[in-house]
Write an enzyme that holds these catalytic residues in place. Structure first.
Site, PDB file in Angstrom:
ATOM      1  N   GLY A   1       0.825  -1.204   0.000  1.00  0.00           N
ATOM      2  CA  GLY A   1       0.000   0.000   0.000  1.00  0.00           C
ATOM      3  C   GLY A   1       0.857   1.251   0.000  1.00  0.00           C
ATOM      4  O   GLY A   1       1.961   1.282  -0.560  1.00  0.00           O
ATOM      5  N   SER A   2       0.377   2.271   0.664  1.00  0.00           N
ATOM      6  CA  SER A   2       1.024   3.578   0.574  1.00  0.00           C
ATOM      7  C   SER A   2       2.381   3.670   1.267  1.00  0.00           C
ATOM      8  O   SER A   2       3.091   4.655   1.084  1.00  0.00           O
ATOM      9  CB  SER A   2       0.091   4.653   1.140  1.00  0.00           C
ATOM     10  OG  SER A   2      -1.034   4.824   0.294  1.00  0.00           O
TER      11      SER A   2
END
Length: 487
Positions: free
Chosen positions: A217-218
């Site tokens: 993810g981020s």
């Protein structure tokens, strides 16, 4: 000599030669395979009949052998077994070995080549050989904090000392009790192992370093930002596109920001601001602009797609190959840590540790010292540089951007009073209809880092679909960092 006697003599000679050849073959060629054959009961009795060295954390034995009145001679036991289970592993009559019990077996059982003096003394004195003690780098306060903070949620926590690579905490949940597998009741040991293997939540899988890897993810935006800064074409203040939606190439679909939010009313913002609020569309566009080769090179500079052991074998993290990233849509997704990007929690802790250490990534390790039965050091592991991930200038820029994430962005739950924390949150989609994984990685203190950490909580943990990395994973990371800093 008549013919019958010559024939008999020839047969006897051939039989002696066959006996000599077979004996030599068994004793020298087949010796290792026969000794290690799990059906070799003699080998099992020999292993258990000798004192096996302890596994030690901060001066306390977390795995030890004690004399017992049964055919095996010693019982292997684990203090606080579930807390350290994914570090120590187990030593079992019927189920073999795992983790440190496996990788350091020759030291623990006293058969390592460096322990030859101990074995020679044993031959002279008649004493049975004794195994060496294996001292770990684990910080018991950090390990306990990670274990407690993760609670009953599935996931993993890894903490590293950035300047040395020492692994301070390595927790995987759910855990298991190695004592159930070390019992001399072979039926009970088999049943316990079968139960663990068949459990839906895979408690034997070490989620911190192996098993199924995860989309980061981020948290992967740290790698994308590093690639941009290393190119020399960007600074944290460079204004980049940050549209409300990012259109995938050759598709009618678009990428949206978390919760459909707008990153900027003008459709653009600085790289630092894009990191602070974790703008998906900005980083997707940035990764595509940089190109697949630049992104892949930077990921590899952080250790992606490289083999590693600590000394337990680590599953390599992966950035997609060129045939995947040649598709701009796939590259856009990869640039925000989705698509085919896969990591271990250890890998993301290593990314943060490299940034914290001025761009230099140290080799992570869990075994500090091995001592013989007389407590003399027979092996001392020293810190070593694994690779340079980014320049000192880029590391400083990334640190400032990560500080803003914690002080004014999505990572506020990782704040520590009186300590400046650098970090990055992540909320990773991984399966249609499933709650996202919650991530946090970072380090503290930002100006003089002593600990870098990565946390993943599978499927959002107790928060389910409402989970974010900032709300679920960041508080766990805070607890671990505080445990190290408050020693």
């Amino acid at each position: 000599m008549n013919v019958p006697l010559r024939r008999v003599a020839t047969v006897v000679l051939v039989m002696f030669l066959a006996l000599m050849v077979s004996t030599t073959y068994i004793q020298f060629v087949q010796a290792d395979s026969l000794n290690n054959d799990p059906r070799n009961v003699r080998q099992i009795y020999q292993e258990y009949g000798n004192f096996r060295g302890p596994i030690v954390v901060a001066g306390e034995s977390v795995a030890l052998s004690t004399p017992i009145d049964d055919p095996y001679g010693y019982q292997r036991s684990y203090t606080n077994g579930p807390l350290y289970g994914h570090v120590t592993g187990f030593f079992s009559i019927v189920n073999g070995t795992k983790e440190i019990e496996r990788t350091e077996n020759e030291f623990l059982n006293g058969q390592a080549s460096t322990l030859w003096i101990d074995r020679l003394q044993g031959l002279i004195t008649g004493k049975k050989p004794q195994g060496a003690s294996v001292e770990l780098t684990i910080d018991p306060a950090a390990q306990q904090a990670a274990y407690d903070a993760l609670g009953d949620q599935r996931g993993a926590v890894v903490a590293i000392e950035p300047t040395t690579g020492k692994i301070l905490a390595l927790v995987s949940k759910p855990s298991y009790d190695p004592n159930l597998l070390a019992t001399h009741d072979t039926k009970a040991a088999r049943e316990a192992y079968t139960s663990l293997i068949n459990a839906d939540d895979d408690p034997l899988v070490n989620r911190a370093i192996s098993g199924n890897t995860y989309p980061p993810g981020s948290t992967f935006k740290l790698v994308t930002a590093a690639a941009a800064l290393e190119s020399g074409q960007y600074t944290p203040e460079t204004v980049i596109p940050a549209p409300d939606e990012y259109p995938y190439a050759n598709s009618t679909q678009t990428m949206k920001n978390f919760g459909g939010a707008r990153c900027s009313p003008t459709g653009e913002q600085t790289l630092a601001d894009a990191m602070r609020i974790s703008c998906n569309t900005a980083f997707a566009d940035l990764g595509v602009t940089l190109g697949g080769d630049a992104m892949r090179d930077q990921a590899e500079d952080f250790g992606f797609d490289s083999k590693l052991s600590i000394p337990m074998t680590v599953t390599p993290s992966h950035f997609p190959d060129a045939e995947v990233t040649d598709d701009a849509g796939q590259l856009a997704r990869a640039s925000i840590g989705q698509g085919d990007v896969r990591v271990t929690p250890l890998q993301m802790a290593m990314v943060s540790a490299a940034i914290a250490n001025g761009g230099k990534q140290m080799t992570p390790y869990t075994v500090a010292t091995v001592r013989g039965a007389d407590l003399d050091v027979v092996q001392q592991n020293e810190p070593s540089l694994l690779r340079t991930s980014v320049s000192p200038t880029v590391a400083s820029q990334l640190t400032s951007m990560m500080i803003s994430v914690v002080e004014g962005g999505s990572g506020k739950a990782a704040k520590i009073d009186g300590v400046q924390v650098a970090g990055k949150t992540g909320t990773a989609e991984h399966q249609s209809g499933a709650a996202p994984h919650a991530w946090f990685t970072g380090f503290a203190p930002a100006e003089n880092p002593q600990v870098a950490v990565a946390v993943i909580v599978e499927n959002g943990g107790d928060s389910g679909n409402e989970a974010t990395g900032g709300a679920v994973a960041a508080p766990i990371a805070k607890a671990v960092m505080e445990a190290v800093l408050n020693k």
